[in-house]
Motif scaffolding. Structure first.
Motif, PDB file in Angstrom:
ATOM      1  N   MET A   1       5.300  11.572 -11.643  1.00  0.00           N
ATOM      2  CA  MET A   1       6.320  11.606 -10.595  1.00  0.00           C
ATOM      3  C   MET A   1       7.665  12.098 -11.109  1.00  0.00           C
ATOM      4  SD  MET A   1       5.230   8.036  -8.801  1.00  0.00           S
ATOM      5  CE  MET A   1       3.473   7.604  -8.848  1.00  0.00           C
ATOM      6  N   ALA A   2       7.793  12.243 -12.420  1.00  0.00           N
ATOM      7  CA  ALA A   2       9.005  12.786 -13.034  1.00  0.00           C
ATOM      8  C   ALA A   2       8.543  13.516 -14.297  1.00  0.00           C
ATOM      9  CB  ALA A   2       9.998  11.680 -13.366  1.00  0.00           C
ATOM     10  N   THR A   3       8.256  14.779 -14.143  1.00  0.00           N
ATOM     11  CA  THR A   3       7.629  15.578 -15.191  1.00  0.00           C
ATOM     12  C   THR A   3       8.634  15.955 -16.274  1.00  0.00           C
ATOM     13  OG1 THR A   3       8.144  17.688 -14.130  1.00  0.00           O
ATOM     14  CG2 THR A   3       6.118  16.559 -13.425  1.00  0.00           C
ATOM     15  N   PRO A   4       8.155  16.476 -17.415  1.00  0.00           N
ATOM     16  CA  PRO A   4       9.087  16.960 -18.432  1.00  0.00           C
ATOM     17  C   PRO A   4      10.079  17.986 -17.890  1.00  0.00           C
ATOM     18  CG  PRO A   4       6.915  16.714 -19.387  1.00  0.00           C
ATOM     19  CD  PRO A   4       6.760  16.453 -17.926  1.00  0.00           C
ATOM     20  N   ASP A   5       9.658  18.858 -16.981  1.00  0.00           N
ATOM     21  CA  ASP A   5      10.595  19.806 -16.376  1.00  0.00           C
ATOM     22  C   ASP A   5      11.670  19.086 -15.567  1.00  0.00           C
ATOM     23  OD1 ASP A   5       9.312  21.974 -17.471  1.00  0.00           O
ATOM     24  OD2 ASP A   5       8.185  22.495 -15.654  1.00  0.00           O
ATOM     25  N   ASP A   6      11.264  18.019 -14.855  1.00  0.00           N
ATOM     26  CA  ASP A   6      12.235  17.225 -14.103  1.00  0.00           C
ATOM     27  C   ASP A   6      13.232  16.558 -15.054  1.00  0.00           C
ATOM     28  OD1 ASP A   6      10.949  17.795 -11.673  1.00  0.00           O
ATOM     29  OD2 ASP A   6       9.606  16.067 -11.894  1.00  0.00           O
ATOM     30  N   LEU A   7      12.735  16.119 -16.192  1.00  0.00           N
ATOM     31  CA  LEU A   7      13.589  15.475 -17.186  1.00  0.00           C
ATOM     32  C   LEU A   7      14.630  16.455 -17.730  1.00  0.00           C
ATOM     33  CD1 LEU A   7      14.299  13.061 -18.955  1.00  0.00           C
ATOM     34  CD2 LEU A   7      12.420  13.704 -20.483  1.00  0.00           C
ATOM     35  N   VAL A   8      14.201  17.669 -18.028  1.00  0.00           N
ATOM     36  CA  VAL A   8      15.136  18.700 -18.510  1.00  0.00           C
ATOM     37  C   VAL A   8      16.185  19.006 -17.444  1.00  0.00           C
ATOM     38  CG1 VAL A   8      15.347  21.110 -19.193  1.00  0.00           C
ATOM     39  CG2 VAL A   8      13.515  19.703 -20.146  1.00  0.00           C
ATOM     40  N   ALA A   9      15.763  19.087 -16.189  1.00  0.00           N
ATOM     41  CA  ALA A   9      16.710  19.355 -15.106  1.00  0.00           C
ATOM     42  C   ALA A   9      17.729  18.226 -14.980  1.00  0.00           C
ATOM     43  CB  ALA A   9      15.960  19.551 -13.788  1.00  0.00           C
TER      44      ALA A   9
ATOM     45  N   GLY B   1       0.813  -1.205   0.000  1.00  0.00           N
ATOM     46  CA  GLY B   1       0.000   0.000   0.000  1.00  0.00           C
ATOM     47  C   GLY B   1       0.849   1.258   0.000  1.00  0.00           C
ATOM     48  N   THR B   2       0.245   2.333  -0.473  1.00  0.00           N
ATOM     49  CA  THR B   2       0.969   3.587  -0.654  1.00  0.00           C
ATOM     50  C   THR B   2       1.563   4.109   0.643  1.00  0.00           C
ATOM     51  OG1 THR B   2      -0.442   4.190  -2.529  1.00  0.00           O
ATOM     52  CG2 THR B   2       0.742   5.973  -1.423  1.00  0.00           C
ATOM     53  N   GLU B   3       0.782   4.123   1.715  1.00  0.00           N
ATOM     54  CA  GLU B   3       1.254   4.705   2.968  1.00  0.00           C
ATOM     55  C   GLU B   3       2.450   3.954   3.524  1.00  0.00           C
ATOM     56  OE1 GLU B   3      -0.458   5.919   7.412  1.00  0.00           O
ATOM     57  OE2 GLU B   3      -1.827   5.232   5.846  1.00  0.00           O
ATOM     58  N   GLN B   4       2.376   2.631   3.511  1.00  0.00           N
ATOM     59  CA  GLN B   4       3.458   1.824   4.058  1.00  0.00           C
ATOM     60  C   GLN B   4       4.716   1.946   3.198  1.00  0.00           C
ATOM     61  OE1 GLN B   4       3.670  -2.807   4.502  1.00  0.00           O
ATOM     62  NE2 GLN B   4       2.400  -2.022   6.182  1.00  0.00           N
TER      63      GLN B   4
ATOM     64  N   ASP C   1      -3.472   1.878 -12.105  1.00  0.00           N
ATOM     65  CA  ASP C   1      -4.059   2.917 -11.263  1.00  0.00           C
ATOM     66  C   ASP C   1      -3.875   4.269 -11.953  1.00  0.00           C
ATOM     67  OD1 ASP C   1      -4.958   4.626  -9.324  1.00  0.00           O
ATOM     68  OD2 ASP C   1      -3.796   3.729  -7.682  1.00  0.00           O
ATOM     69  N   PRO C   2      -4.714   4.572 -12.932  1.00  0.00           N
ATOM     70  CA  PRO C   2      -4.561   5.838 -13.658  1.00  0.00           C
ATOM     71  C   PRO C   2      -4.627   7.061 -12.752  1.00  0.00           C
ATOM     72  CG  PRO C   2      -6.098   4.382 -14.794  1.00  0.00           C
ATOM     73  CD  PRO C   2      -5.827   3.761 -13.459  1.00  0.00           C
ATOM     74  N   GLY C   3      -5.438   6.994 -11.707  1.00  0.00           N
ATOM     75  CA  GLY C   3      -5.549   8.126 -10.798  1.00  0.00           C
ATOM     76  C   GLY C   3      -4.254   8.429 -10.077  1.00  0.00           C
ATOM     77  N   PHE C   4      -3.478   7.399  -9.807  1.00  0.00           N
ATOM     78  CA  PHE C   4      -2.175   7.546  -9.156  1.00  0.00           C
ATOM     79  C   PHE C   4      -1.080   7.840 -10.174  1.00  0.00           C
ATOM     80  CE2 PHE C   4       1.606   5.599  -6.959  1.00  0.00           C
ATOM     81  CZ  PHE C   4       1.663   6.496  -5.902  1.00  0.00           C
ATOM     82  N   GLY C   5      -1.385   7.577 -11.441  1.00  0.00           N
ATOM     83  CA  GLY C   5      -0.413   7.810 -12.505  1.00  0.00           C
ATOM     84  C   GLY C   5       0.476   6.637 -12.798  1.00  0.00           C
ATOM     85  N   ALA C   6       0.048   5.424 -12.427  1.00  0.00           N
ATOM     86  CA  ALA C   6       0.855   4.219 -12.624  1.00  0.00           C
ATOM     87  C   ALA C   6       0.051   3.202 -13.423  1.00  0.00           C
ATOM     88  CB  ALA C   6       1.275   3.629 -11.283  1.00  0.00           C
ATOM     89  N   VAL C   7       0.483   2.942 -14.656  1.00  0.00           N
ATOM     90  CA  VAL C   7      -0.243   2.024 -15.545  1.00  0.00           C
ATOM     91  C   VAL C   7       0.771   1.253 -16.385  1.00  0.00           C
ATOM     92  CG1 VAL C   7      -1.879   1.827 -17.453  1.00  0.00           C
ATOM     93  CG2 VAL C   7      -2.271   3.519 -15.654  1.00  0.00           C
ATOM     94  N   TYR C   8       0.577  -0.045 -16.471  1.00  0.00           N
ATOM     95  CA  TYR C   8       1.437  -0.896 -17.300  1.00  0.00           C
ATOM     96  C   TYR C   8       1.263  -0.567 -18.780  1.00  0.00           C
ATOM     97  CZ  TYR C   8       3.234  -5.116 -19.577  1.00  0.00           C
ATOM     98  OH  TYR C   8       3.916  -5.990 -20.384  1.00  0.00           O
ATOM     99  N   SER C   9       2.367  -0.637 -19.522  1.00  0.00           N
ATOM    100  CA  SER C   9       2.332  -0.475 -20.975  1.00  0.00           C
ATOM    101  C   SER C   9       3.145  -1.590 -21.602  1.00  0.00           C
ATOM    102  CB  SER C   9       2.910   0.877 -21.401  1.00  0.00           C
ATOM    103  OG  SER C   9       3.149   0.909 -22.797  1.00  0.00           O
ATOM    104  N   ALA C  10       2.482  -2.493 -22.301  1.00  0.00           N
ATOM    105  CA  ALA C  10       3.193  -3.620 -22.919  1.00  0.00           C
ATOM    106  C   ALA C  10       4.218  -3.119 -23.934  1.00  0.00           C
ATOM    107  CB  ALA C  10       2.192  -4.557 -23.582  1.00  0.00           C
ATOM    108  N   ALA C  11       3.862  -2.085 -24.691  1.00  0.00           N
ATOM    109  CA  ALA C  11       4.783  -1.574 -25.710  1.00  0.00           C
ATOM    110  C   ALA C  11       6.017  -0.965 -25.068  1.00  0.00           C
ATOM    111  CB  ALA C  11       4.076  -0.550 -26.590  1.00  0.00           C
ATOM    112  N   ALA C  12       5.825  -0.110 -24.059  1.00  0.00           N
ATOM    113  CA  ALA C  12       6.970   0.517 -23.401  1.00  0.00           C
ATOM    114  C   ALA C  12       7.799  -0.513 -22.640  1.00  0.00           C
ATOM    115  CB  ALA C  12       6.496   1.619 -22.460  1.00  0.00           C
ATOM    116  N   ASP C  13       7.156  -1.507 -22.074  1.00  0.00           N
ATOM    117  CA  ASP C  13       7.875  -2.587 -21.390  1.00  0.00           C
ATOM    118  C   ASP C  13       8.785  -3.312 -22.378  1.00  0.00           C
ATOM    119  OD1 ASP C  13       8.683  -4.447 -19.509  1.00  0.00           O
ATOM    120  OD2 ASP C  13       6.814  -5.595 -19.569  1.00  0.00           O
TER     121      ASP C  13
END
Length: 239
Positions: free
Chosen positions: A172-180, A75-78, A211-223
């Motif tokens: 959790m790692a935005t385009p601005d974070d990527l540029v930095a 779980g997220t909290e733990q 969990d799209p709301g959390f921003g975490a979703v599997y992608s077979a293509a990217a995997d």
């Protein structure tokens, strides 16, 4: 071919940590070693499976431990509670990953002159921090990792090659974070690459992520694409 595994216990500051080593016993002599740094849930079957997969590709895989023997989060909290102390104390994080790399390199199956590290999510940040310390490793690979820099490595030259495999829409790692990060790696003199996958969120290598709301979703293509990029990179830097 027969893939073998064994657990290896090691100590830091009075605590016991435990990693899993995987290798092909059909191969003779030491082989390049690749450490696998875990997500915020701790060392699980996911990372152990990656270590075995590395062994199937001719490497020695080592699923290292950043939390302590048997420590897992649910779980997220733990899970957030497990990584918080290491995010607050990046020197400790760096010491632990450096120790894990040393333990792997000491194994008879491993060619200590040809080692690399890879990590997922929190583990991506972990291996980036390893590179940021100037560690003598051939390369590091971050899968949907966190990019925020520590406050103790500015001015350190990065000698490891760096590959970041990244979902462009990862909250959790935005385009601005990527540029930095790109600016940081360039300033440190690193040989770096970023593969950014469009329409792709966090945790894209984890088939259980949905969990799209959390921003975490599997992608077979990217995997699939990131796995190919990993082995192309390892073939280059561990030659």
């Amino acid at each position: 071919m027969a893939i073998q595994t064994r657990t290896i216990a090691y100590q830091h500051a009075g605590l016991t940590y435990e990693g899993l080593l995987a290798w092909d016993d059909a191969a003779s002599g030491p082989r390049p070693g690749v450490a696998v740094a875990h997500t915020w849930a701790g060392r699980t079957e996911f990372e152990e499976g990656k270590a075995v997969e590395l062994a199937e590709h001719g490497y020695v895989g080592f699923a290292l431990d950043m939390f302590g023997k048997g420590v897992r989060g649910e779980g997220t909290e733990q899970c957030q509670g497990l990584i918080a102390p290491l995010l607050e104390d990046r020197v400790l994080l760096q010491d632990l990953v450096t120790l894990g790399m040393g333990v792997m390199s000491e194994q008879a199956e491993v060619d200590a002159g040809r080692v690399a590290a890879m990590g997922y999510c929190f583990g991506g940040l972990t291996v980036l921090d390893l590179a940021r310390t100037g560690a003598e490793v051939r390369g590091v690979v971050s899968f949907h990792g966190l990019f925020n820099a520590p406050d103790n490595t500015a001015g350190t030259q990065i000698t490891a090659s760096v590959l970041c495999l990244h979902g462009y829409d990862d909250p959790m790692a935005t385009p601005d974070d990527l540029v930095a990060l790109a600016q940081e790696l360039t300033t440190a003199g690193a040989d770096w690459q970023v593969h950014a996958y469009g329409n792709t969120l966090h945790a894209f290598t984890n088939p259980d992520a949905n969990d799209p709301g959390f921003g975490a979703v599997y992608s077979a293509a990217a995997d699939r694409r990131s796995s190919q990029a990993l082995y192309n990179f390892l073939e280059e830097v561990l030659a």
